[in-house]
Each structure stands twice: as C-alpha cells, then as structure tokens.
Design a protein around this motif. Sequence first.
Motif, PDB file in Angstrom:
ATOM      1  N   TRP A   1      25.840  17.992   6.339  1.00 23.42           N
ATOM      2  CA  TRP A   1      24.492  18.304   5.861  1.00 23.42           C
ATOM      3  C   TRP A   1      24.119  17.279   4.809  1.00 23.42           C
ATOM      4  O   TRP A   1      24.973  16.538   4.310  1.00 23.42           O
ATOM      5  N   ALA A   2      22.856  17.215   4.477  1.00 21.82           N
ATOM      6  CA  ALA A   2      22.368  16.294   3.447  1.00 21.82           C
ATOM      7  C   ALA A   2      21.254  16.980   2.666  1.00 21.82           C
ATOM      8  O   ALA A   2      20.584  17.880   3.190  1.00 21.82           O
ATOM      9  N   PRO A   3      21.031  16.571   1.433  1.00 20.20           N
ATOM     10  CA  PRO A   3      20.043  17.257   0.589  1.00 20.20           C
ATOM     11  C   PRO A   3      18.634  17.272   1.161  1.00 20.20           C
ATOM     12  O   PRO A   3      17.853  18.183   0.874  1.00 20.20           O
TER      13      PRO A   3
ATOM     14  N   ASN B   8      32.951  19.637  -1.020  1.00 21.54           N
ATOM     15  CA  ASN B   8      32.743  19.599  -2.463  1.00 21.54           C
ATOM     16  C   ASN B   8      31.294  19.339  -2.884  1.00 21.54           C
ATOM     17  O   ASN B   8      31.036  18.889  -3.996  1.00 21.54           O
ATOM     18  N   ARG B   9      30.360  19.645  -1.997  1.00 20.04           N
ATOM     19  CA  ARG B   9      28.942  19.506  -2.333  1.00 20.04           C
ATOM     20  C   ARG B   9      28.180  20.780  -1.950  1.00 20.04           C
ATOM     21  O   ARG B   9      27.195  20.735  -1.212  1.00 20.04           O
ATOM     22  N   PRO B  10      28.618  21.923  -2.446  1.00 23.52           N
ATOM     23  CA  PRO B  10      27.969  23.170  -2.032  1.00 23.52           C
ATOM     24  C   PRO B  10      26.521  23.294  -2.452  1.00 23.52           C
ATOM     25  O   PRO B  10      25.737  23.975  -1.780  1.00 23.52           O
ATOM     26  N   ASP B  11      26.131  22.622  -3.534  1.00 16.01           N
ATOM     27  CA  ASP B  11      24.743  22.743  -3.992  1.00 16.01           C
ATOM     28  C   ASP B  11      23.753  22.115  -3.013  1.00 16.01           C
ATOM     29  O   ASP B  11      22.554  22.396  -3.088  1.00 16.01           O
ATOM     30  N   GLU B  12      24.252  21.285  -2.098  1.00 15.60           N
ATOM     31  CA  GLU B  12      23.356  20.701  -1.098  1.00 15.60           C
ATOM     32  C   GLU B  12      22.801  21.767  -0.146  1.00 15.60           C
ATOM     33  O   GLU B  12      21.819  21.514   0.549  1.00 15.60           O
TER      34      GLU B  12
ATOM     35  N   ALA C  98      30.889   9.423   1.702  1.00 11.67           N
ATOM     36  CA  ALA C  98      31.222  10.511   0.776  1.00 11.67           C
ATOM     37  C   ALA C  98      30.640  10.299  -0.610  1.00 11.67           C
ATOM     38  O   ALA C  98      30.427  11.267  -1.357  1.00 11.67           O
ATOM     39  N   SER C  99      30.366   9.045  -0.976  1.00 10.69           N
ATOM     40  CA  SER C  99      29.837   8.755  -2.306  1.00 10.69           C
ATOM     41  C   SER C  99      28.315   8.684  -2.343  1.00 10.69           C
ATOM     42  O   SER C  99      27.725   8.490  -3.409  1.00 10.69           O
ATOM     43  N   ASP C 100      27.675   8.849  -1.201  1.00 17.02           N
ATOM     44  CA  ASP C 100      26.214   8.740  -1.109  1.00 17.02           C
ATOM     45  C   ASP C 100      25.593  10.095  -1.433  1.00 17.02           C
ATOM     46  O   ASP C 100      25.802  11.075  -0.712  1.00 17.02           O
ATOM     47  N   ASN C 101      24.817  10.149  -2.507  1.00 13.58           N
ATOM     48  CA  ASN C 101      24.196  11.409  -2.909  1.00 13.58           C
ATOM     49  C   ASN C 101      22.973  11.777  -2.079  1.00 13.58           C
ATOM     50  O   ASN C 101      22.604  12.947  -2.007  1.00 13.58           O
ATOM     51  N   THR C 102      22.351  10.787  -1.454  1.00 10.50           N
ATOM     52  CA  THR C 102      21.154  11.047  -0.644  1.00 10.50           C
ATOM     53  C   THR C 102      21.262  10.315   0.702  1.00 10.50           C
ATOM     54  O   THR C 102      20.489   9.404   0.979  1.00 10.50           O
ATOM     55  N   PRO C 103      22.205  10.696   1.531  1.00  6.53           N
ATOM     56  CA  PRO C 103      22.372  10.003   2.813  1.00  6.53           C
ATOM     57  C   PRO C 103      21.212  10.282   3.760  1.00  6.53           C
ATOM     58  O   PRO C 103      20.562  11.338   3.684  1.00  6.53           O
ATOM     59  N   ALA C 104      20.949   9.334   4.628  1.00  5.22           N
ATOM     60  CA  ALA C 104      19.917   9.530   5.647  1.00  5.22           C
ATOM     61  C   ALA C 104      20.314  10.684   6.558  1.00  5.22           C
ATOM     62  O   ALA C 104      21.495  10.865   6.871  1.00  5.22           O
TER      63      ALA C 104
END
Length: 324
Positions: free
Chosen positions: A131-133, A164-168, A91-97
Amino acid sequence: MKYRGFGRTGWMVSEIGFGGWQIGGAWGPVDDDVSVYTLLHAFERGINFVDTAQLYGAGHSEKIIGRALREWSGDKIYVATKAQPTVWPNASDNTPAFRGRFPDWHLRENVENSLRHLGVERLDLFQLHTWAPNGHLELDWLETLNDLRREGKIDQIGVSLRDNRPDEGVELAHLGLVSSQQVIFNLFEQQPRDALFGAAKASDTAIIARVPLDSGSLVGHWTKDSYATWETGSQQHEMFRGDRFAQTLMRLDALKGELGDAFPTLAEAAMRYVLSHDAVSVLIPGMKTPQEVDMNIAYSDGNHLPEALLERLEKHAWARNFYT
C-alpha cells in the motif's frame, strides 16, 4: 475456538487463523503432504480463515491450500490471498508511486491464477500486497477490483500494509474503501495501536494481524546458537542477518524479565497480547505441524492481558524493519 466479526462483511472468523507463507517453502524445506494434513487438522479444530499470496512459493502455498480445500467437507473456510505490485516500492520511499502499480491486466491475471491454484470459483478476500499513502487518491486499482466483484470473481477487497508503516492505512480506514487491512502487530511492533486501530474500528474495517510471533522470535526458544541452524537464504536467515539476531535476543531477554513467571511461555504472552485488542479480527501465525496448531489455538479462550500489563509492555515497543 473463539470467533470474531470480520469488519462489515458479516463473516464470523476464527480469531486465530492460518498464515500460509511458510507452506510455500520460503522458510525452509516443507513436506506438502504434512502441510495438507496440518491444514485439515486446523480446520477440524475450528480455524476457518487462511491467509496466503501468490508470492508465497510462486503460487505453491495457494496450491497446497487448494488441495486441503478439496479434501475438506466441513464448514466454510475463508481464504484470503494477495497480488504483488508490478514494481515493489522502495522501503525508504515515504511517498512511492501507486497509480499503475496494479493495472487492470495484472490484477485480472493474478485473480485467474489464484482461482486456478485454489480451485475455487470466487476468491473470498483479494488483497493488494502493499500500500502507499496516496493509494486512496489514485483509484485505478479499485475500479478493476470492483469490476471483478461484479463479475463474481472476488467477494471482498483488502490491502496488506507495508512493513512497519501502519499509519499509511489510517486515511484508507477512515474512508472505508476496503473491507480489511493486514498489518504487522506483536509485542515489538505495537504502533498500530496509536492510530490505525481506532480508525479501523470507526469504519468497521477488519484488521488482520500478521507476524504475531515476530517470525519466530517471540516463541521464546531462540538461543545464541539458533541462527547458525537456519538454512542459508531462507526468509528467517535473511531477515535476522548481521547484528539483527543479537539485537533481537537482547530485546527478548528484556521482555522475559518484564513478564517474569506470569506465563508458562513467551509465545503465550505474545499471542494473548494480540488477542487482547478488539480491533483485531484475526491473527495469522504460521504453522507447520498439527502440534503447532494445537499450541496456538489453546490461547483462544477469552483470557486477555490486564490493562496494567498492556501499559507496562508499551516500553518494549521496537520500531524496526527486518523485512527488507
């Protein structure tokens, strides 16, 4: 019941759908017969969109929905389900694989399981349960899902954004790679309004708004003693542990003060808040009884919140992650 277009799919779905997490058993004991009866009541009242996942009770939610579908003889019911990744991102990883998290064998196994549980020949909407960025750059998942579409196993593809990461989901929406995105959106979690909704509307990507009642808090019935009544280990008990419950009560009091006597219940204000955004195709509250179905669909009458009130409610936005 009011209906809205589901992005570019051509579907017309009830603007209030049926969230199927709770009938899997994660929110406390459930009676399967009551769940089937509640689903059939929802269908009779015009709900034609149901959201579930294999994660919900290890397939139990899908099986109960499958039972209801076999008993239903009316109009088309659209069912959306999800496959979880082989490894959940931190949950704290901004760029997960992301590459390899939904390999071919895994997606195919999940599709076959869902087809069997639901008792259908084709899945209406198959979603990635995270999902991830960089997901739009690592497209192994999309190759497999497009193959499954050609094989007739699934119809449409969607994703469920991380809590809580809708911008992704913004870049994904701009590209229009999937038919829908599911996101947390309610009186507290207002962030999707900032960028995601505009991007989704521009590409005609459907938005599924989950948790419109904030997992029960926005129903407005909680008191300082409510937490002690929840089953230990249940989703609600875990989500609002520690000082989270007290923080939520404080925020609820502020919301009620803001709204005054404008609405009979906080639940009505919460539901109408989500319905007031035309980027949303469907919102999916969880419902355990026919009475809860009737309560929720009563708000599907086209009466939206005035813009002045929407602006006043912006100060009650609360970015937090209670889902980990």
